[in-house]
Design a protein around this motif. Structure first.
Motif, mmCIF file in Angstrom:
data_model
loop_
_atom_site.group_PDB
_atom_site.id
_atom_site.type_symbol
_atom_site.label_atom_id
_atom_site.label_comp_id
_atom_site.label_asym_id
_atom_site.label_seq_id
_atom_site.Cartn_x
_atom_site.Cartn_y
_atom_site.Cartn_z
ATOM 1 N N CYS A 144 0.835 -1.194 0.000
ATOM 2 C CA CYS A 144 0.000 0.000 0.000
ATOM 3 C C CYS A 144 0.874 1.250 0.000
ATOM 4 O O CYS A 144 1.902 1.297 0.689
ATOM 5 N N VAL A 145 0.455 2.244 -0.779
ATOM 6 C CA VAL A 145 1.248 3.476 -0.862
ATOM 7 C C VAL A 145 0.635 4.604 -0.022
ATOM 8 O O VAL A 145 1.131 5.720 -0.024
ATOM 9 N N ASN A 146 -0.469 4.301 0.669
ATOM 10 C CA ASN A 146 -1.130 5.345 1.455
ATOM 11 C C ASN A 146 -0.517 5.457 2.847
ATOM 12 O O ASN A 146 0.215 4.570 3.290
ATOM 13 N N GLY A 147 -0.896 6.535 3.526
ATOM 14 C CA GLY A 147 -0.336 6.769 4.862
ATOM 15 C C GLY A 147 -1.393 6.728 5.957
ATOM 16 O O GLY A 147 -1.197 7.366 6.999
ATOM 17 N N CYS A 148 -2.513 5.995 5.737
ATOM 18 C CA CYS A 148 -3.628 5.965 6.715
ATOM 19 C C CYS A 148 -3.089 5.648 8.116
ATOM 20 O O CYS A 148 -2.483 4.590 8.314
ATOM 21 N N VAL A 149 -3.333 6.548 9.066
ATOM 22 C CA VAL A 149 -2.649 6.412 10.357
ATOM 23 C C VAL A 149 -3.230 5.309 11.232
ATOM 24 O O VAL A 149 -2.630 4.935 12.233
ATOM 25 N N TYR A 150 -4.405 4.779 10.862
ATOM 26 C CA TYR A 150 -5.071 3.738 11.663
ATOM 27 C C TYR A 150 -4.855 2.337 11.100
ATOM 28 O O TYR A 150 -5.273 1.348 11.677
ATOM 29 N N CYS A 151 -4.216 2.253 9.933
ATOM 30 C CA CYS A 151 -4.124 0.965 9.228
ATOM 31 C C CYS A 151 -2.679 0.477 9.199
ATOM 32 O O CYS A 151 -1.775 1.227 8.809
ATOM 33 N N PRO A 152 -2.434 -0.786 9.573
ATOM 34 C CA PRO A 152 -1.056 -1.288 9.624
ATOM 35 C C PRO A 152 -0.408 -1.449 8.251
ATOM 36 O O PRO A 152 0.789 -1.669 8.155
ATOM 37 N N TYR A 153 -1.227 -1.335 7.189
ATOM 38 C CA TYR A 153 -0.654 -1.470 5.846
ATOM 39 C C TYR A 153 -0.023 -0.166 5.364
ATOM 40 O O TYR A 153 0.473 -0.090 4.241
ATOM 41 N N HIS A 154 -0.046 0.893 6.200
ATOM 42 C CA HIS A 154 0.454 2.194 5.751
ATOM 43 C C HIS A 154 1.916 2.088 5.310
ATOM 44 O O HIS A 154 2.698 1.287 5.843
ATOM 45 N N TYR A 186 -16.373 10.975 7.529
ATOM 46 C CA TYR A 186 -16.977 11.990 6.666
ATOM 47 C C TYR A 186 -16.487 13.390 7.026
ATOM 48 O O TYR A 186 -16.776 14.352 6.325
ATOM 49 N N HIS A 187 -15.746 13.505 8.129
ATOM 50 C CA HIS A 187 -15.282 14.813 8.601
ATOM 51 C C HIS A 187 -14.026 15.186 7.815
ATOM 52 O O HIS A 187 -12.956 14.601 8.023
ATOM 53 N N LYS A 188 -14.157 16.167 6.927
ATOM 54 C CA LYS A 188 -13.076 16.424 5.973
ATOM 55 C C LYS A 188 -11.742 16.752 6.642
ATOM 56 O O LYS A 188 -10.693 16.226 6.264
ATOM 57 N N LYS A 189 -11.794 17.609 7.651
ATOM 58 C CA LYS A 189 -10.539 18.032 8.274
ATOM 59 C C LYS A 189 -9.839 16.816 8.904
ATOM 60 O O LYS A 189 -8.639 16.603 8.726
ATOM 61 N N SER A 190 -10.613 16.016 9.621
ATOM 62 C CA SER A 190 -10.018 14.813 10.221
ATOM 63 C C SER A 190 -9.544 13.850 9.141
ATOM 64 O O SER A 190 -8.499 13.210 9.277
ATOM 65 N N TYR A 191 -10.341 13.733 8.086
ATOM 66 C CA TYR A 191 -9.977 12.829 6.987
ATOM 67 C C TYR A 191 -8.590 13.172 6.466
ATOM 68 O O TYR A 191 -7.744 12.292 6.274
ATOM 69 N N LEU A 192 -8.358 14.469 6.245
ATOM 70 C CA LEU A 192 -7.071 14.894 5.680
ATOM 71 C C LEU A 192 -5.922 14.577 6.638
ATOM 72 O O LEU A 192 -4.833 14.202 6.213
ATOM 73 N N GLU A 193 -6.194 14.685 7.940
ATOM 74 C CA GLU A 193 -5.148 14.377 8.924
ATOM 75 C C GLU A 193 -4.913 12.864 9.055
ATOM 76 O O GLU A 193 -3.796 12.407 9.239
ATOM 77 N N LEU A 194 -6.007 12.114 8.951
ATOM 78 C CA LEU A 194 -5.898 10.655 9.104
ATOM 79 C C LEU A 194 -5.304 9.988 7.867
ATOM 80 O O LEU A 194 -4.854 8.846 7.916
ATOM 81 N N HIS A 195 -5.363 10.715 6.747
ATOM 82 C CA HIS A 195 -4.796 10.192 5.486
ATOM 83 C C HIS A 195 -3.798 11.220 4.973
ATOM 84 O O HIS A 195 -4.053 11.902 3.968
#
Ligand code: SAM
Length: 482
Positions: free
Chosen positions: A106-116, A213-222
């Motif tokens: 995975c190339v994403n940086g999702c902070v809650y997912c171990p595949y980051h 669905y919270h955009k600001k949090s979404y951007l921080e979490l990803h």
């Protein structure tokens, strides 16, 4: 500032922050308004008409009032109506599936997912086609007929061609009496062209969790990677529908943001799909954040307790009566048992969340996406469901008969499920019992089938179902369906 418009194709207009905040304020102001709550509950109740049973569903505003309500007698009513709706549209059947992890690159940086991407400890693995075959054989040997394939987002390692090849392989494996008859797909947001390719490959539901669905949090979490693009992610279901996929599955990862905000966003998303495409989501999943390789749920502030989780699920059931609700093995047997009475209609069973996990003798943990809380075998889950009055269904008929999107919704509304889905569930359960079940499960199952056959209203349908069940028990004939 963006203005709320459910018909808009722009993320910030159909999932509108201002509208959600107003909704939450309205819900808070009315959480003790017994008269209004009674009106909303009355609206949510299923009612019989000349054309069958119908349910009005609830708007995001109405459903949010119920979610905010703290009056014990009204909360009790929410649960009662959730069960009524579940029984009216889905009967006592519970659809069974298993996830199949293809790749954790995975190339994403999702902070809650171990595949980051930054997790250098987790071993990276991608199944070869031979390994896909082995996984599918192991899944067929357990008795599964319906899979949800899962993969990280990585255009180099897991391009759409790889996913399509895997789907092809999965459908091509027929081991003994085994068969995978529906492949649902949970992969990252993609283009209309790629959705069309998935549709052409014969997928069932396209599932994509919004996470928040919270955009600001979404951007921080990803923070990094293609998934960082909130609008592209939020508008994915519209592209999927443009690509011809009419069964789409929504979901929120509960624990990331405030649950009342997520709930309003989720119902608004469903309303948007209905407004633009004329058909709501086929399913809604309710995952909660779990411990995983380098992820500790305690690092996140918005975890929800079991009571809140049950209330959210019941409120979803009231708001979108024709949408299936899915609960995975992220949850324990106890929580799953409770949620089955709040409107859940699909569960996974015998799941392994590691890449290549099913072909291993022992449950591997090194490449897991999250810790599995319900570690029972499929046979145990099937028996447990039946002992609690639910019919485990391995049916995949609707989508194979072209009953997807609004055609599935019409079947649901027409009240014909007892003449269609019910016998299909009994016939596919018979396949499971004959081919895969333990002697104890067989005993409970055949007793249940005998009783449940009597509930099929049309005599002709009942007779055909009985005959097919006899055939399955006495021959290798399989895959009967209405
Ligand atoms: N990679 C795809 C995407 O970007 O949507 C989807 C596949 S991912 C394997 C499936 C889902 O697992 C994610 O959408 C996320 O909600 C969930 N997930 C990730 N980390 C989790 C965790 N620690 N606990 C529970 N669920 C998690």
């Amino acid at each position: 500032m963006a203005i709320y418009d459910p018909k808009s194709r722009k993320a910030e207009e159909f999932i509108n922050d201002g509208e959600i905040l107003e909704t939450l304020a309205y819900a808070e102001a009315n959480k003790d308004n017994a008269e209004l709550i009674d009106q909303i509950l009355e609206k949510a109740r299923p009612r019989k008409t000349a054309d069958g049973t119908v349910c009005a569903g609830l708007t995001h505003k109405e459903a949010s009032v119920l979610l905010a309500c703290e009056l014990p007698d009204k909360i009790q009513k929410i649960y009662e109506i959730a069960e009524e709706i579940k029984l009216a549209f889905y009967g006592n059947r519970i659809v069974i599936f298993a996830p199949l992890y293809l790749s954790n690159y995975c190339v994403n940086g999702c902070v809650y997912c171990p595949y980051h991407l930054k997790n250098k400890c987790i071993p990276r693995k991608k199944l070869t086609q031979e390994e896909v075959r082995k996984e599918v054989i192991a899944l067929q040997d357990m008795g599964h007929k319906r899979l949800a394939i899962e993969a990280g987002e990585d255009p180099v390692n897991n391009p759409i061609e790889y996913i399509l090849e895997c789907i092809n392989t999965i459908y091509s494996v027929h081991h003994k009496n085994g068969d995978i008859r529906r492949v649902n797909v949970n992969i990252a947001a993609t283009t209309v062209e790629n959705y069309r390719k998935l549709k052409d490959a014969g997928i069932g539901t396209y599932i994509l969790f919004q996470e928040t669905y919270h955009k600001k949090s979404y951007l921080e979490l990803h923070p990094t990677g293609p998934k960082h693009d909130y609008d592209y992610h939020t508008e994915a279901m519209d592209r999927a529908m443009d690509g011809g996929i009419d069964d789409v599955g929504l979901g929120v990862l509960f624990g990331l943001e405030l649950y009342k905000y997520e709930f309003a966003g989720l119902i608004m998303h469903a309303e948007h799909l209905e407004a633009v495409h004329g058909v709501g989501p086929h399913t809604i999943s309710v995952p909660r954040l779990k411990r995983a390789d380098d992820i500790n749920p305690d690092d996140f502030d918005n975890g929800i307790d079991d009571d809140t989780f049950a209330k959210i699920t019941a409120c979803i059931r009231l708001a979108v009566p024709y949408t299936g609700i899915i609960i995975s093995t992220r949850e324990t047997e106890k929580v799953r048992g409770r949620l089955l009475n709040c409107g859940v209609s699909q569960v996974s069973g015998g799941s392994r969340t590691s890449v290549g996990g099913y072909a291993e003798e022992e449950r591997p943990h090194d490449t897991e996406q999250f810790d599995v809380s319900d570690q029972r075998s499929l046979d145990e889950v099937v028996r447990w469901l039946m002992e609690n009055g639910h019919i485990p269904s391995f049916c995949t008929a609707c989508y194979r008969e072209g009953r997807t999107g609004d055609r599935f919704m019409s079947l649901c509304k027409s009240g014909q499920i007892l003449n269609c889905c019910h016998p299909n569930a009994l016939m596919t359960l018979t396949e499971y019992l004959v081919d895969y079940a333990s002697p104890e499960t067989k005993e409970v199952g055949f007793r249940m089938i005998e009783e449940e056959l009597g509930r099929i209203p049309k005599e002709k349908v009942r007779d055909i179902a009985k005959q097919n069940i006899e055939d399955i028990r006495n021959s290798n004939r399989r895959d009967f369906r209405f």
